[in-house]
Motif scaffolding. Structure first.
Motif, PDB file in Angstrom:
ATOM      1  N   THR A  41       0.841  -1.195   0.000  1.00 26.78           N
ATOM      2  CA  THR A  41       0.000   0.000   0.000  1.00 26.78           C
ATOM      3  C   THR A  41       0.875   1.244   0.000  1.00 26.78           C
ATOM      4  OG1 THR A  41      -0.193   0.237   2.404  1.00 26.78           O
ATOM      5  CG2 THR A  41      -1.765  -1.247   1.321  1.00 26.78           C
ATOM      6  N   PHE A  42       0.323   2.335  -0.461  1.00 31.19           N
ATOM      7  CA  PHE A  42       1.057   3.593  -0.584  1.00 31.19           C
ATOM      8  C   PHE A  42       1.424   4.177   0.774  1.00 31.19           C
ATOM      9  CE2 PHE A  42       0.985   8.296  -1.332  1.00 31.19           C
ATOM     10  CZ  PHE A  42       2.110   8.361  -2.145  1.00 31.19           C
ATOM     11  N   ASP A  43       0.516   4.111   1.729  1.00 25.87           N
ATOM     12  CA  ASP A  43       0.721   4.766   3.019  1.00 25.87           C
ATOM     13  C   ASP A  43       1.192   3.856   4.142  1.00 25.87           C
ATOM     14  OD1 ASP A  43      -0.238   7.590   2.565  1.00 25.87           O
ATOM     15  OD2 ASP A  43      -1.963   6.455   1.846  1.00 25.87           O
ATOM     16  N   HIS A  44       0.867   2.573   4.054  1.00 28.33           N
ATOM     17  CA  HIS A  44       1.088   1.692   5.202  1.00 28.33           C
ATOM     18  C   HIS A  44       1.947   0.463   4.909  1.00 28.33           C
ATOM     19  CE1 HIS A  44      -2.855   3.769   6.071  1.00 28.33           C
ATOM     20  NE2 HIS A  44      -2.054   4.203   7.022  1.00 28.33           N
ATOM     21  N   GLY A  45       2.678   0.467   3.824  1.00 26.72           N
ATOM     22  CA  GLY A  45       3.507  -0.699   3.506  1.00 26.72           C
ATOM     23  C   GLY A  45       2.650  -1.917   3.213  1.00 26.72           C
ATOM     24  N   MET A  46       3.109  -3.082   3.617  1.00 28.09           N
ATOM     25  CA  MET A  46       2.354  -4.317   3.389  1.00 28.09           C
ATOM     26  C   MET A  46       1.135  -4.366   4.303  1.00 28.09           C
ATOM     27  SD  MET A  46       3.676  -6.365   1.149  1.00 28.09           S
ATOM     28  CE  MET A  46       5.204  -6.454   0.247  1.00 28.09           C
ATOM     29  N   ARG A  47      -0.018  -4.669   3.704  1.00 26.68           N
ATOM     30  CA  ARG A  47      -1.246  -4.813   4.476  1.00 26.68           C
ATOM     31  C   ARG A  47      -1.971  -6.070   3.993  1.00 26.68           C
ATOM     32  NH1 ARG A  47       0.241  -2.157   8.224  1.00 26.68           N
ATOM     33  NH2 ARG A  47      -0.496  -0.101   8.770  1.00 26.68           N
ATOM     34  N   PRO A  48      -2.517  -6.851   4.938  1.00 26.57           N
ATOM     35  CA  PRO A  48      -3.277  -8.031   4.511  1.00 26.57           C
ATOM     36  C   PRO A  48      -4.645  -7.641   3.965  1.00 26.57           C
ATOM     37  CG  PRO A  48      -3.310  -7.835   6.905  1.00 26.57           C
ATOM     38  CD  PRO A  48      -2.410  -6.745   6.394  1.00 26.57           C
ATOM     39  N   VAL A  49      -5.048  -8.328   2.933  1.00 26.43           N
ATOM     40  CA  VAL A  49      -6.391  -8.153   2.377  1.00 26.43           C
ATOM     41  C   VAL A  49      -7.368  -8.833   3.332  1.00 26.43           C
ATOM     42  CG1 VAL A  49      -7.906  -8.730   0.442  1.00 26.43           C
ATOM     43  CG2 VAL A  49      -5.522  -8.105   0.011  1.00 26.43           C
ATOM     44  N   LYS A  50      -8.428  -8.127   3.712  1.00 35.89           N
ATOM     45  CA  LYS A  50      -9.439  -8.706   4.615  1.00 35.89           C
ATOM     46  C   LYS A  50     -10.500  -9.490   3.844  1.00 35.89           C
ATOM     47  CE  LYS A  50      -7.856  -7.236   8.510  1.00 35.89           C
ATOM     48  NZ  LYS A  50      -7.298  -8.191   9.468  1.00 35.89           N
ATOM     49  N   ALA A  51     -10.836  -9.003   2.648  1.00 35.49           N
ATOM     50  CA  ALA A  51     -11.854  -9.682   1.843  1.00 35.49           C
ATOM     51  C   ALA A  51     -11.662  -9.315   0.377  1.00 35.49           C
ATOM     52  CB  ALA A  51     -13.257  -9.276   2.300  1.00 35.49           C
TER      53      ALA A  51
END
Length: 195
Positions: A41-51
């Motif tokens: 992600t642009f603002d938060h680095g790696m983020r898990p997809v929730k759905a």
């Protein structure tokens, strides 16, 4: 899952199948992603997809209203390595000096449809069936697609709030203000003049 005409707005901010997204496993077609996959992600680095929601949008192809035709973004216009198609309501994060001059922030969110005419961006007739993929995260995120093109993956907010404090809280969590169509068209005109 099929979406009827009345459902268009629900999936209007999804990505069309075939769009690649930056993940911890490299560039993957958006339709192959599953809950738990980690996306850059642009603002938060790696983020898990929730759905992940995959929908089918049936169109009348050539007979579909022009307002719902996808936008063809030529390669390299918005940081995309290859030609990319976006739905007209898909929010895109763009960076420009004109945005900073006009709105006080170089990063501005606009609907893809407002970019029509900018650097060869055109509407193209849709295919009869469009596969639309919506990624949901814990909060709003902007993800990298087809290179460095930045698209918004909104986190649905409650349709109703009980108090003014809840409304303010919901507004405060938005990282970027999305320009109105009129503001976005003014920005695109300014960007075109400075290009």
């Amino acid at each position: 899952m099929s979406a009827g005409q009345g459902d268009f707005g629900v999936i209007a901010e999804g990505l069309l199948a075939g769009t690649t997204v930056a993940t911890d496993q490299g560039w993957l077609p958006v339709e192959t992603l599953r809950a738990g996959d980690r996306v850059v992600t642009f603002d938060h680095g790696m983020r898990p997809v929730k759905a992940v929601r995959i929908s089918k949008l049936w169109t009348a192809a050539q007979g579909a209203p022009r307002a719902v035709w996808p936008l063809l973004i030529p390669a390299r216009v918005l940081g995309n390595r290859s030609e990319t198609r976006l739905l007209p309501e898909q929010s895109v994060l763009i960076e420009s000096d004109a945005a900073e001059e006009m709105y006080g922030d170089p990063f501005t969110m606009v609907a893809a449809g407002t970019l029509e005419g900018y650097m060869g961006i055109t509407r193209v007739p849709p295919t009869r069936e469009l596969t639309v993929v919506s990624l949901k995260f814990e909060g709003d995120e902007v993800v990298y697609t087809n290179g460095t093109m930045l698209v918004h993956c909104p986190n649905p907010r409650p349709a109703m709030v009980a108090t003014a404090d809840e409304l303010m809280s919901a507004e405060m969590t938005a990282l970027y203000q999305k320009l109105t169509d009129q503001q976005a068209r003014s920005l695109v005109e300014a960007m075109a003049q400075s290009a």
